[in-house]
Design a protein around this motif. Structure first.
Motif, mmCIF file in Angstrom:
data_model
loop_
_atom_site.group_PDB
_atom_site.id
_atom_site.type_symbol
_atom_site.label_atom_id
_atom_site.label_comp_id
_atom_site.label_asym_id
_atom_site.label_seq_id
_atom_site.Cartn_x
_atom_site.Cartn_y
_atom_site.Cartn_z
ATOM 1 N N ALA A 149 -11.965 -21.972 -4.414
ATOM 2 C CA ALA A 149 -11.340 -23.283 -4.228
ATOM 3 C C ALA A 149 -10.323 -23.158 -3.088
ATOM 4 O O ALA A 149 -9.962 -22.047 -2.688
ATOM 5 N N PRO A 150 -9.821 -24.270 -2.577
ATOM 6 C CA PRO A 150 -8.792 -24.175 -1.524
ATOM 7 C C PRO A 150 -7.617 -23.282 -1.926
ATOM 8 O O PRO A 150 -7.141 -22.478 -1.115
ATOM 9 N N ARG A 151 -7.148 -23.394 -3.165
ATOM 10 C CA ARG A 151 -6.050 -22.534 -3.608
ATOM 11 C C ARG A 151 -6.447 -21.059 -3.571
ATOM 12 O O ARG A 151 -5.674 -20.188 -3.190
ATOM 13 N N GLY A 152 -7.678 -20.771 -3.942
ATOM 14 C CA GLY A 152 -8.170 -19.390 -3.892
ATOM 15 C C GLY A 152 -8.204 -18.855 -2.472
ATOM 16 O O GLY A 152 -7.888 -17.685 -2.238
ATOM 17 N N GLY B 88 -4.041 16.741 -13.807
ATOM 18 C CA GLY B 88 -4.552 16.335 -12.508
ATOM 19 C C GLY B 88 -3.585 15.468 -11.754
ATOM 20 O O GLY B 88 -2.475 15.194 -12.221
ATOM 21 N N PRO B 89 -4.006 15.020 -10.573
ATOM 22 C CA PRO B 89 -3.129 14.219 -9.717
ATOM 23 C C PRO B 89 -2.874 12.827 -10.294
ATOM 24 O O PRO B 89 -3.623 12.354 -11.154
ATOM 25 N N LEU B 90 -1.828 12.203 -9.795
ATOM 26 C CA LEU B 90 -1.556 10.822 -10.180
ATOM 27 C C LEU B 90 -2.622 9.934 -9.569
ATOM 28 O O LEU B 90 -2.883 9.988 -8.370
ATOM 29 N N ARG B 91 -3.243 9.152 -10.399
ATOM 30 C CA ARG B 91 -4.271 8.199 -9.956
ATOM 31 C C ARG B 91 -3.792 6.802 -10.288
ATOM 32 O O ARG B 91 -3.042 6.592 -11.234
ATOM 33 N N ARG B 92 -4.256 5.854 -9.475
ATOM 34 C CA ARG B 92 -3.902 4.459 -9.711
ATOM 35 C C ARG B 92 -5.163 3.609 -9.733
ATOM 36 O O ARG B 92 -5.995 3.715 -8.832
ATOM 37 N N LEU B 93 -5.266 2.806 -10.767
ATOM 38 C CA LEU B 93 -6.315 1.800 -10.857
ATOM 39 C C LEU B 93 -5.636 0.460 -10.630
ATOM 40 O O LEU B 93 -4.763 0.060 -11.410
ATOM 41 N N VAL B 94 -6.018 -0.202 -9.550
ATOM 42 C CA VAL B 94 -5.461 -1.504 -9.204
ATOM 43 C C VAL B 94 -6.523 -2.541 -9.563
ATOM 44 O O VAL B 94 -7.628 -2.524 -9.021
ATOM 45 N N VAL B 95 -6.187 -3.412 -10.490
ATOM 46 C CA VAL B 95 -7.126 -4.407 -11.003
ATOM 47 C C VAL B 95 -6.741 -5.766 -10.425
ATOM 48 O O VAL B 95 -5.614 -6.223 -10.615
ATOM 49 N N LEU B 96 -7.672 -6.380 -9.705
ATOM 50 C CA LEU B 96 -7.443 -7.684 -9.079
ATOM 51 C C LEU B 96 -8.456 -8.688 -9.617
ATOM 52 O O LEU B 96 -9.666 -8.505 -9.441
ATOM 53 N N ARG B 97 -7.948 -9.706 -10.276
ATOM 54 C CA ARG B 97 -8.833 -10.792 -10.705
ATOM 55 C C ARG B 97 -9.115 -11.662 -9.486
ATOM 56 O O ARG B 97 -8.217 -11.939 -8.677
ATOM 57 N N HIS B 98 -10.361 -12.079 -9.323
ATOM 58 C CA HIS B 98 -10.720 -12.909 -8.174
ATOM 59 C C HIS B 98 -9.806 -14.132 -8.071
ATOM 60 O O HIS B 98 -9.235 -14.579 -9.068
ATOM 61 N N ALA B 99 -9.676 -14.659 -6.864
ATOM 62 C CA ALA B 99 -8.847 -15.842 -6.630
ATOM 63 C C ALA B 99 -9.509 -17.083 -7.240
ATOM 64 O O ALA B 99 -10.678 -17.055 -7.643
ATOM 65 N N LYS B 100 -8.756 -18.156 -7.302
ATOM 66 C CA LYS B 100 -9.194 -19.412 -7.939
ATOM 67 C C LYS B 100 -10.509 -19.896 -7.339
ATOM 68 O O LYS B 100 -10.649 -20.018 -6.121
ATOM 69 N N SER B 101 -11.454 -20.176 -8.211
ATOM 70 C CA SER B 101 -12.773 -20.615 -7.755
ATOM 71 C C SER B 101 -12.965 -22.110 -7.946
ATOM 72 O O SER B 101 -12.265 -22.761 -8.725
ATOM 73 N N ALA B 102 -13.929 -22.614 -7.213
ATOM 74 C CA ALA B 102 -14.319 -24.021 -7.328
ATOM 75 C C ALA B 102 -15.443 -24.128 -8.363
ATOM 76 O O ALA B 102 -16.067 -23.125 -8.726
ATOM 77 N N TRP B 103 -15.689 -25.339 -8.825
ATOM 78 C CA TRP B 103 -16.735 -25.603 -9.809
ATOM 79 C C TRP B 103 -17.696 -26.680 -9.297
ATOM 80 O O TRP B 103 -17.847 -27.735 -9.922
ATOM 81 N N PRO B 104 -18.374 -26.435 -8.164
ATOM 82 C CA PRO B 104 -19.276 -27.474 -7.652
ATOM 83 C C PRO B 104 -20.467 -27.684 -8.592
ATOM 84 O O PRO B 104 -20.934 -26.744 -9.240
ATOM 85 N N LEU B 105 -20.921 -28.922 -8.634
ATOM 86 C CA LEU B 105 -22.083 -29.246 -9.468
ATOM 87 C C LEU B 105 -23.319 -28.538 -8.939
ATOM 88 O O LEU B 105 -23.463 -28.329 -7.740
ATOM 89 N N ASP B 106 -24.201 -28.193 -9.831
ATOM 90 C CA ASP B 106 -25.489 -27.589 -9.496
ATOM 91 C C ASP B 106 -25.374 -26.263 -8.737
ATOM 92 O O ASP B 106 -26.261 -25.917 -7.954
ATOM 93 N N VAL B 107 -24.281 -25.528 -8.939
ATOM 94 C CA VAL B 107 -24.131 -24.201 -8.343
ATOM 95 C C VAL B 107 -24.033 -23.203 -9.489
ATOM 96 O O VAL B 107 -23.206 -23.358 -10.390
ATOM 97 N N ALA B 108 -24.887 -22.211 -9.443
ATOM 98 C CA ALA B 108 -24.879 -21.178 -10.489
ATOM 99 C C ALA B 108 -23.530 -20.476 -10.510
ATOM 100 O O ALA B 108 -22.869 -20.340 -9.478
ATOM 101 N N ASP B 109 -23.115 -20.009 -11.680
ATOM 102 C CA ASP B 109 -21.812 -19.379 -11.831
ATOM 103 C C ASP B 109 -21.622 -18.231 -10.839
ATOM 104 O O ASP B 109 -20.571 -18.107 -10.218
ATOM 105 N N HIS B 110 -22.615 -17.399 -10.659
ATOM 106 C CA HIS B 110 -22.523 -16.252 -9.754
ATOM 107 C C HIS B 110 -22.273 -16.699 -8.309
ATOM 108 O O HIS B 110 -21.683 -15.956 -7.522
ATOM 109 N N GLU B 111 -22.684 -17.887 -7.959
ATOM 110 C CA GLU B 111 -22.599 -18.372 -6.577
ATOM 111 C C GLU B 111 -21.383 -19.255 -6.307
ATOM 112 O O GLU B 111 -21.214 -19.753 -5.189
ATOM 113 N N ARG B 112 -20.527 -19.456 -7.307
ATOM 114 C CA ARG B 112 -19.380 -20.342 -7.114
ATOM 115 C C ARG B 112 -18.437 -19.831 -6.028
ATOM 116 O O ARG B 112 -18.072 -18.657 -6.019
ATOM 117 N N PRO B 113 -18.012 -20.711 -5.115
ATOM 118 C CA PRO B 113 -17.105 -20.303 -4.041
ATOM 119 C C PRO B 113 -15.648 -20.355 -4.485
ATOM 120 O O PRO B 113 -15.339 -20.797 -5.597
#
Length: 180
Positions: free
Chosen positions: A35-38, A8-33
């Motif tokens: 960070a400035p660096r991210g 078959g044709p050449l296929r590409r899977l591009v895997v991107l890990r999310h950018a740097k996240s913040a760890w605010p208190l009392d925020v569920a992991d799924h909802e973490r925004p």
């Protein structure tokens, strides 16, 4: 090295890990925004993908806030972003779960962008790669940091044919935005 076949044709899977996240208190992991660096690194990832001619036909993105925001900032660097599907199954998924979602991708998609989380993404890259160019496999084994991009190439008629050991890891980059 992976030899070109009539599989078959050449296929590409591009895997991107999310950018740097913040760890605010009392925020569920799924909802973490991001960070400035991210917020600086995500647009740099988008520019790196465009510069390397790796714009996807389709993007699959975790529903976590940090992954969705990484997508938004990266895709804003492109003239016309491709369609994106936000999929809850990509959040905290292991390699088999990530691969199951990729298997659902339509055959007309040749370049797929997958945005998600570690350790699943790192483990997926290492499972799929039968070989790597230069020191790419060692780079991923050592560390797959936030905003890292891994590119896997393989030949297949459908995404269902993507399996452990069939791809070549062609590049690994870690784009970083300017420090303020």
């Amino acid at each position: 090295m992976i030899a070109r076949s009539s599989a078959g044709p050449l296929r590409r899977l591009v895997v991107l890990r999310h950018a740097k996240s913040a760890w605010p208190l009392d925020v569920a992991d799924h909802e973490r925004p991001l960070a400035p660096r991210g917020r600086r690194d995500a647009p740099a990832a988008g520019r790196a993908l465009a510069d390397a001619d790796l714009l996807p036909d389709l993007a699959l993105c975790s529903t976590a806030v940090r992954a969705r925001r990484t997508w938004d900032l990266a895709a804003a660097e492109w003239g016309t972003p491709p369609p994106v599907r936000h999929d809850r199954r990509l959040y905290a998924a292991g390699p088999s779960g990530l691969l199951a979602v990729a298997h659902e991708v339509p055959a007309e998609v040749e370049t797929l962008l997958l945005i998600g989380h570690n350790p699943g993404l790192e483990e997926l890259v290492l499972a799929l790669a039968a070989d790597g160019l230069d020191d790419t496999l060692e780079q991923v084994r050592t560390k797959f940091p936030t905003s890292a991009i891994a590119v896997l190439s393989w030949h297949g008629t459908t995404w269902q044919a993507l399996a452990p050991g069939v791809a070549l890891l062609t590049s690994v980059t870690v784009p970083r935005g300017p420090k303020h």
